[in-house]
Design a protein around this motif. Sequence first.
Motif, mmCIF file in Angstrom:
data_model
loop_
_atom_site.group_PDB
_atom_site.id
_atom_site.type_symbol
_atom_site.label_atom_id
_atom_site.label_comp_id
_atom_site.label_asym_id
_atom_site.label_seq_id
_atom_site.Cartn_x
_atom_site.Cartn_y
_atom_site.Cartn_z
ATOM 1 N N GLU A 1 0.880 -1.170 0.000
ATOM 2 C CA GLU A 1 0.000 0.000 0.000
ATOM 3 C C GLU A 1 0.914 1.215 0.000
ATOM 4 O O GLU A 1 1.766 1.336 0.860
ATOM 5 N N SER A 2 0.723 2.090 -0.956
ATOM 6 C CA SER A 2 1.634 3.220 -1.060
ATOM 7 C C SER A 2 0.952 4.367 -1.814
ATOM 8 O O SER A 2 -0.197 4.246 -2.258
ATOM 9 N N THR A 3 1.666 5.468 -1.908
ATOM 10 C CA THR A 3 1.155 6.610 -2.673
ATOM 11 C C THR A 3 2.302 7.238 -3.447
ATOM 12 O O THR A 3 3.468 7.066 -3.087
ATOM 13 N N GLY A 4 1.961 7.952 -4.472
ATOM 14 C CA GLY A 4 2.994 8.622 -5.244
ATOM 15 C C GLY A 4 2.425 9.824 -5.972
ATOM 16 O O GLY A 4 1.211 9.953 -6.151
ATOM 17 N N VAL A 5 3.328 10.714 -6.351
ATOM 18 C CA VAL A 5 2.940 11.913 -7.077
ATOM 19 C C VAL A 5 3.846 12.036 -8.301
ATOM 20 O O VAL A 5 5.056 11.814 -8.203
ATOM 21 N N VAL A 6 3.245 12.346 -9.436
ATOM 22 C CA VAL A 6 4.039 12.581 -10.649
ATOM 23 C C VAL A 6 3.578 13.893 -11.269
ATOM 24 O O VAL A 6 2.380 14.101 -11.486
ATOM 25 N N GLU A 7 4.531 14.770 -11.486
ATOM 26 C CA GLU A 7 4.212 16.010 -12.195
ATOM 27 C C GLU A 7 4.762 15.887 -13.609
ATOM 28 O O GLU A 7 5.891 15.465 -13.811
ATOM 29 N N PHE A 8 3.922 16.216 -14.575
ATOM 30 C CA PHE A 8 4.349 16.023 -15.962
ATOM 31 C C PHE A 8 3.757 17.096 -16.856
ATOM 32 O O PHE A 8 2.822 17.804 -16.480
ATOM 33 N N ARG A 9 4.323 17.171 -18.029
ATOM 34 C CA ARG A 9 3.735 17.968 -19.099
ATOM 35 C C ARG A 9 3.563 17.067 -20.296
ATOM 36 O O ARG A 9 4.498 16.366 -20.692
ATOM 37 N N ALA A 10 2.368 17.066 -20.845
ATOM 38 C CA ALA A 10 2.098 16.314 -22.071
ATOM 39 C C ALA A 10 1.757 17.317 -23.159
ATOM 40 O O ALA A 10 1.022 18.276 -22.919
ATOM 41 N N GLU B 1 -2.369 2.494 -9.060
ATOM 42 C CA GLU B 1 -3.533 3.020 -9.776
ATOM 43 C C GLU B 1 -3.476 4.535 -9.808
ATOM 44 O O GLU B 1 -2.918 5.173 -8.908
ATOM 45 N N TYR B 2 -4.077 5.099 -10.851
ATOM 46 C CA TYR B 2 -4.162 6.549 -10.983
ATOM 47 C C TYR B 2 -5.345 7.021 -10.145
ATOM 48 O O TYR B 2 -6.453 6.512 -10.280
ATOM 49 N N ASP B 3 -5.097 7.991 -9.266
ATOM 50 C CA ASP B 3 -6.172 8.470 -8.408
ATOM 51 C C ASP B 3 -6.825 9.719 -9.003
ATOM 52 O O ASP B 3 -7.968 9.696 -9.426
ATOM 53 N N LYS B 4 -6.059 10.795 -9.020
ATOM 54 C CA LYS B 4 -6.635 12.027 -9.567
ATOM 55 C C LYS B 4 -5.524 12.963 -10.013
ATOM 56 O O LYS B 4 -4.357 12.777 -9.658
ATOM 57 N N GLY B 5 -5.917 13.961 -10.772
ATOM 58 C CA GLY B 5 -4.930 14.907 -11.255
ATOM 59 C C GLY B 5 -5.364 16.328 -10.988
ATOM 60 O O GLY B 5 -6.560 16.627 -10.909
ATOM 61 N N GLU B 6 -4.363 17.174 -10.829
ATOM 62 C CA GLU B 6 -4.652 18.594 -10.610
ATOM 63 C C GLU B 6 -3.925 19.361 -11.710
ATOM 64 O O GLU B 6 -2.720 19.191 -11.904
ATOM 65 N N PHE B 7 -4.672 20.164 -12.447
ATOM 66 C CA PHE B 7 -4.043 20.950 -13.499
ATOM 67 C C PHE B 7 -3.247 22.074 -12.875
ATOM 68 O O PHE B 7 -3.750 22.804 -12.027
ATOM 69 N N ILE B 8 -2.034 22.235 -13.315
ATOM 70 C CA ILE B 8 -1.222 23.337 -12.819
ATOM 71 C C ILE B 8 -1.466 24.526 -13.743
ATOM 72 O O ILE B 8 -1.786 25.598 -13.297
ATOM 73 N N LEU C 1 -0.414 20.199 -21.559
ATOM 74 C CA LEU C 1 -1.166 19.785 -20.382
ATOM 75 C C LEU C 1 -0.164 19.591 -19.247
ATOM 76 O O LEU C 1 0.669 18.702 -19.294
ATOM 77 N N HIS C 2 -0.251 20.462 -18.259
ATOM 78 C CA HIS C 2 0.669 20.398 -17.125
ATOM 79 C C HIS C 2 -0.143 19.944 -15.920
ATOM 80 O O HIS C 2 -1.052 20.639 -15.486
ATOM 81 N N GLU C 3 0.187 18.789 -15.419
ATOM 82 C CA GLU C 3 -0.645 18.204 -14.363
ATOM 83 C C GLU C 3 0.202 17.569 -13.271
ATOM 84 O O GLU C 3 1.302 17.092 -13.522
ATOM 85 N N ARG C 4 -0.348 17.596 -12.074
ATOM 86 C CA ARG C 4 0.256 16.856 -10.970
ATOM 87 C C ARG C 4 -0.731 15.744 -10.628
ATOM 88 O O ARG C 4 -1.880 16.011 -10.276
ATOM 89 N N SER C 5 -0.298 14.531 -10.796
ATOM 90 C CA SER C 5 -1.199 13.396 -10.604
ATOM 91 C C SER C 5 -0.877 12.645 -9.326
ATOM 92 O O SER C 5 0.294 12.458 -8.981
ATOM 93 N N ASP C 6 -1.919 12.193 -8.677
ATOM 94 C CA ASP C 6 -1.767 11.360 -7.483
ATOM 95 C C ASP C 6 -2.007 9.906 -7.850
ATOM 96 O O ASP C 6 -2.969 9.581 -8.567
ATOM 97 N N PHE C 7 -1.127 9.076 -7.356
ATOM 98 C CA PHE C 7 -1.245 7.640 -7.588
ATOM 99 C C PHE C 7 -1.321 6.926 -6.244
ATOM 100 O O PHE C 7 -0.733 7.387 -5.269
ATOM 101 N N VAL C 8 -2.060 5.840 -6.217
ATOM 102 C CA VAL C 8 -2.094 5.032 -5.004
ATOM 103 C C VAL C 8 -1.813 3.583 -5.384
ATOM 104 O O VAL C 8 -2.114 3.146 -6.502
ATOM 105 N N LYS C 9 -1.221 2.882 -4.433
ATOM 106 C CA LYS C 9 -0.967 1.467 -4.663
ATOM 107 C C LYS C 9 -1.910 0.701 -3.744
ATOM 108 O O LYS C 9 -1.852 0.847 -2.515
ATOM 109 N N ASN C 10 -2.797 -0.046 -4.347
ATOM 110 C CA ASN C 10 -3.764 -0.840 -3.594
ATOM 111 C C ASN C 10 -3.438 -2.310 -3.752
ATOM 112 O O ASN C 10 -3.451 -2.822 -4.872
ATOM 113 N N ASP C 11 -3.125 -2.954 -2.628
ATOM 114 C CA ASP C 11 -2.826 -4.384 -2.648
ATOM 115 C C ASP C 11 -1.817 -4.747 -3.742
ATOM 116 O O ASP C 11 -2.005 -5.699 -4.509
#
Length: 137
Positions: A91-100, A125-132, A111-121
Amino acid sequence: MGCYCGLEKDFNECCGAILSGKKSAQTPEELMRSRYSAYVTANAEYLVKSATKENRYSDDIPLILEFCKNVLWLKLDILHAECPVGVEQKESTGVVEFRAFYLENGEIVILHERSDFVKNDGVWEYDKGEFINSKIE
Ligand SMILES: [Zn+2]
């Protein structure tokens, strides 16, 4: 030629292996890259499947496909990736900031976004993204 995600690896050894289910994303960055490649290859089912349960909208598939048909993906820049809890944990979490970058109606969209990822079992998985900011040049 490298993978769509920008790494100097063959698509089938990189994101392709994740998209086909041959291997699983080991880090939030790998999942992010595979999702970008899924957009490039119009793999809407993977985009839905790789989101968290609460964010899996199968109804979005036609919309995603329509979007993919109308844009030309140019490149992905990973600006920052972190996983404070650790990538090895079940179980974990991560953040990735990227530009596409993509081309739509003759204009380059960033598209400049900061995305939240979670690790379930054990599965990232991709959780949500916030547009910068998203801008059109
Ligand atoms: Zn890749």
